[in-house]
Design a protein around this motif. Sequence first.
Motif: not given
Length: 248
Positions: A138-145
Amino acid sequence: MSHVLDRRITQTFVELADTLVLRFDAIDFLHTLTERCVELLEVDAVGILLADQRGALNLVAASTEQARMLELFQLQDEEGPCLDCFRTGQPVACADLGQEPQRWPRFTVAAREQGFSAVHAVPMRLREQIVGAMNLFRSSPGAIPVDAVELAQSFANVATISILQVRALRHSEMVTEQLQNALNSRIVIEQAKGILTERLQIDVADAFSLMRTYARNSNQLLSDVAQQVITRSPEITELMGDSGPRRP
């Protein structure tokens, strides 16, 4: 989840399963898998690493040039989530590489240089047999659902079963041949991409797409078309000359 998305997911499983018939082209099959993951999951790029007959990981498919470069760096530097995933047979995730730089120091720097901030790797395994791993970027931070990760694992499972199924149809001593053939084909395809890039003055992604489309339209293996490009076979005059500007 919408009905349209449900239907597209079902179509994808059917499309992946269809590779079990006729001539199985492992490289094209795995590139299809990366494309569908980007299309259906909340990720920006996907890469797939497979083990050769010695157990060493090799890059066989990537949805973008940035993912390809990062996967190659990961292999060369022997550090990163996909390697950990393959070694343990378990998923490996980092929702923000910037918050955990010590986990994979060199990989983290390389990932951020390629524009990625989060990663989730899922194993390609059937019971105790692990054939590789799939990286979701992913290009932005954050956990994949969670539901997206579960779907990615399901896709990886289908890919693993497909590869092992093809091998199971052959003699038991040829268990690793399909993967080895895919790895050998990748080298030929990379060489052909370079030739088309230089000859037609197009980028690497367009060169691959050109060969892939030609292979499908002419009912040939991608590796066979790549070999024809390398040998300047007269059978592919159209591919070599009519799809872009010729160089003198």
